[in-house]
Design a protein around this motif. Structure first.
Motif, PDB file in Angstrom:
ATOM      1  N   UNK A 268       0.846  -1.128   0.119  1.00  0.00           N
ATOM      2  CA  UNK A 268       0.009   0.029   0.087  1.00  0.00           C
ATOM      3  C   UNK A 268       0.730   1.223   0.051  1.00  0.00           C
ATOM      4  N   UNK A 269       2.216   1.018   0.242  1.00  0.00           N
ATOM      5  CA  UNK A 269       3.200   2.172   0.181  1.00  0.00           C
ATOM      6  C   UNK A 269       3.316   2.806  -1.068  1.00  0.00           C
ATOM      7  N   UNK A 270       4.060   4.000  -1.110  1.00  0.00           N
ATOM      8  CA  UNK A 270       4.348   4.589  -2.491  1.00  0.00           C
ATOM      9  C   UNK A 270       5.672   3.978  -2.529  1.00  0.00           C
ATOM     10  N   UNK A 271       6.491   3.982  -3.678  1.00  0.00           N
ATOM     11  CA  UNK A 271       7.833   3.600  -3.883  1.00  0.00           C
ATOM     12  C   UNK A 271       8.529   4.555  -3.205  1.00  0.00           C
ATOM     13  N   UNK A 272       9.638   4.542  -2.659  1.00  0.00           N
ATOM     14  CA  UNK A 272      10.675   5.344  -2.180  1.00  0.00           C
ATOM     15  C   UNK A 272       9.842   6.083  -0.920  1.00  0.00           C
ATOM     16  N   UNK A 273       9.298   5.316  -0.079  1.00  0.00           N
ATOM     17  CA  UNK A 273       8.674   5.840   1.181  1.00  0.00           C
ATOM     18  C   UNK A 273       9.428   6.393   2.276  1.00  0.00           C
ATOM     19  N   UNK A 274      10.720   5.766   2.325  1.00  0.00           N
ATOM     20  CA  UNK A 274      11.487   6.295   3.576  1.00  0.00           C
ATOM     21  C   UNK A 274      11.070   6.131   4.755  1.00  0.00           C
ATOM     22  N   UNK A 275      10.119   4.912   5.042  1.00  0.00           N
ATOM     23  CA  UNK A 275       9.658   4.801   6.239  1.00  0.00           C
ATOM     24  C   UNK A 275      10.502   3.706   7.044  1.00  0.00           C
ATOM     25  N   UNK A 276       9.940   3.349   8.132  1.00  0.00           N
ATOM     26  CA  UNK A 276      10.624   2.407   9.052  1.00  0.00           C
ATOM     27  C   UNK A 276       9.531   1.186   9.437  1.00  0.00           C
ATOM     28  N   UNK A 277       9.839   0.006   9.001  1.00  0.00           N
ATOM     29  CA  UNK A 277       8.917  -1.268   9.452  1.00  0.00           C
ATOM     30  C   UNK A 277       8.989  -1.461  10.819  1.00  0.00           C
ATOM     31  N   UNK A 278       8.110  -1.597  11.603  1.00  0.00           N
ATOM     32  CA  UNK A 278       8.260  -2.220  13.010  1.00  0.00           C
ATOM     33  C   UNK A 278       7.358  -3.237  13.065  1.00  0.00           C
ATOM     34  N   UNK A 279       7.815  -4.392  13.429  1.00  0.00           N
ATOM     35  CA  UNK A 279       7.377  -5.580  13.528  1.00  0.00           C
ATOM     36  C   UNK A 279       7.383  -6.384  14.761  1.00  0.00           C
ATOM     37  N   UNK A 280       6.014  -6.217  15.585  1.00  0.00           N
ATOM     38  CA  UNK A 280       6.022  -6.469  16.941  1.00  0.00           C
ATOM     39  C   UNK A 280       4.904  -7.627  17.374  1.00  0.00           C
ATOM     40  N   UNK A 281       5.205  -8.077  18.420  1.00  0.00           N
ATOM     41  CA  UNK A 281       4.274  -9.218  18.787  1.00  0.00           C
ATOM     42  C   UNK A 281       3.114  -8.268  19.459  1.00  0.00           C
ATOM     43  N   UNK A 282       2.158  -8.512  19.508  1.00  0.00           N
ATOM     44  CA  UNK A 282       0.745  -7.895  20.290  1.00  0.00           C
ATOM     45  C   UNK A 282       0.912  -8.325  21.803  1.00  0.00           C
ATOM     46  N   UNK A 283       0.548  -7.627  22.784  1.00  0.00           N
ATOM     47  CA  UNK A 283       0.790  -7.747  24.046  1.00  0.00           C
ATOM     48  C   UNK A 283       0.310  -9.208  24.637  1.00  0.00           C
ATOM     49  N   UNK A 284      -1.085  -9.289  24.112  1.00  0.00           N
ATOM     50  CA  UNK A 284      -1.686 -10.784  24.529  1.00  0.00           C
ATOM     51  C   UNK A 284      -1.443 -11.766  23.691  1.00  0.00           C
ATOM     52  N   UNK A 285      -0.487 -11.749  22.750  1.00  0.00           N
ATOM     53  CA  UNK A 285      -0.121 -12.745  21.925  1.00  0.00           C
ATOM     54  C   UNK A 285       0.394 -14.018  22.601  1.00  0.00           C
ATOM     55  N   UNK A 286       0.175 -15.037  22.310  1.00  0.00           N
ATOM     56  CA  UNK A 286       0.829 -16.033  22.689  1.00  0.00           C
ATOM     57  C   UNK A 286       1.782 -16.635  22.184  1.00  0.00           C
TER      58      UNK A 286
END
Length: 183
Positions: free
Chosen positions: A106-124
């Motif tokens: 869904x991002x534009x090319x060259x977004x210059x963003x940061x991907x943050x990949x986290x577990x959910x707090x209540x995730x097993x």
């Protein structure tokens, strides 16, 4: 006996994949089958606190990361959110039920963003750890991301050496933070 348990799994499916997993764990517990962490026998798949790449996050990146984590914690009651894209203290995208790859597309090319990949707090976390690998890094390059942030011992990091080499060649940082940093 298996048919007896199916209604609980079907009911849980209405609440997402985490609910299904918890339902299955309850069934296994009833059958006296102990569920252990998926990384118990292969802890090398997880990460330790450090920056894995030559490129490091700068102070502007770190502010954006903190902002994203605050936002993530507010979304925490949603079953499907495990990833966020942030740039300049703004959330560019959050993961929907279709996953990280769809969110990235869904991002534009060259977004210059940061991907943050986290577990959910209540995730097993015994059997449901957020995962990144080489395909994730290729997508990060494709959409012009400048970094990836994971949580120490709470993410699976596949093809680590290949990913680090690719990230270094493409000027993408891979940073692992301590869980306490989140809350």
């Amino acid at each position: 006996k298996g048919i007896y348990y199916m209604p609980s799994v079907i009911k849980a499916a209405k609440f997402g994949d985490a609910a299904i997993i918890k339902s299955i764990i309850k069934i296994l517990d009833k059958e006296k089958i102990k569920v252990i962490s998926s990384i118990y026998f292969n802890p090398e798949l997880t990460t330790k606190v450090r920056t894995y790449t030559k490129l490091k996050s700068n102070s502007k990146d770190n502010q954006s990361i903190k902002k994203a984590i605050i936002y993530f914690n507010k979304l925490n009651n949603l079953d499907h959110v495990q990833a966020i894209i942030v740039k300049d203290n703004k959330i560019l995208a959050s993961e929907g039920k279709h996953g990280t790859k769809k969110m990235l597309s869904s991002l534009k090319k060259k977004s210059d963003g940061i991907l943050i990949k986290l577990p959910k707090i209540k995730q097993d976390l015994r059997i449901d750890l957020p995962t990144i690998g080489f395909n994730t890094l290729k997508d990060c390059k494709k959409y012009g991301l400048r970094g990836v942030v994971l949580i120490s011992k709470k993410n699976i990091f596949l093809d680590r050496a290949k990913c680090i080499n690719f990230a270094n060649k493409n000027k993408i940082f891979i940073k692992v933070i301590w869980r306490k940093f989140l809350f």
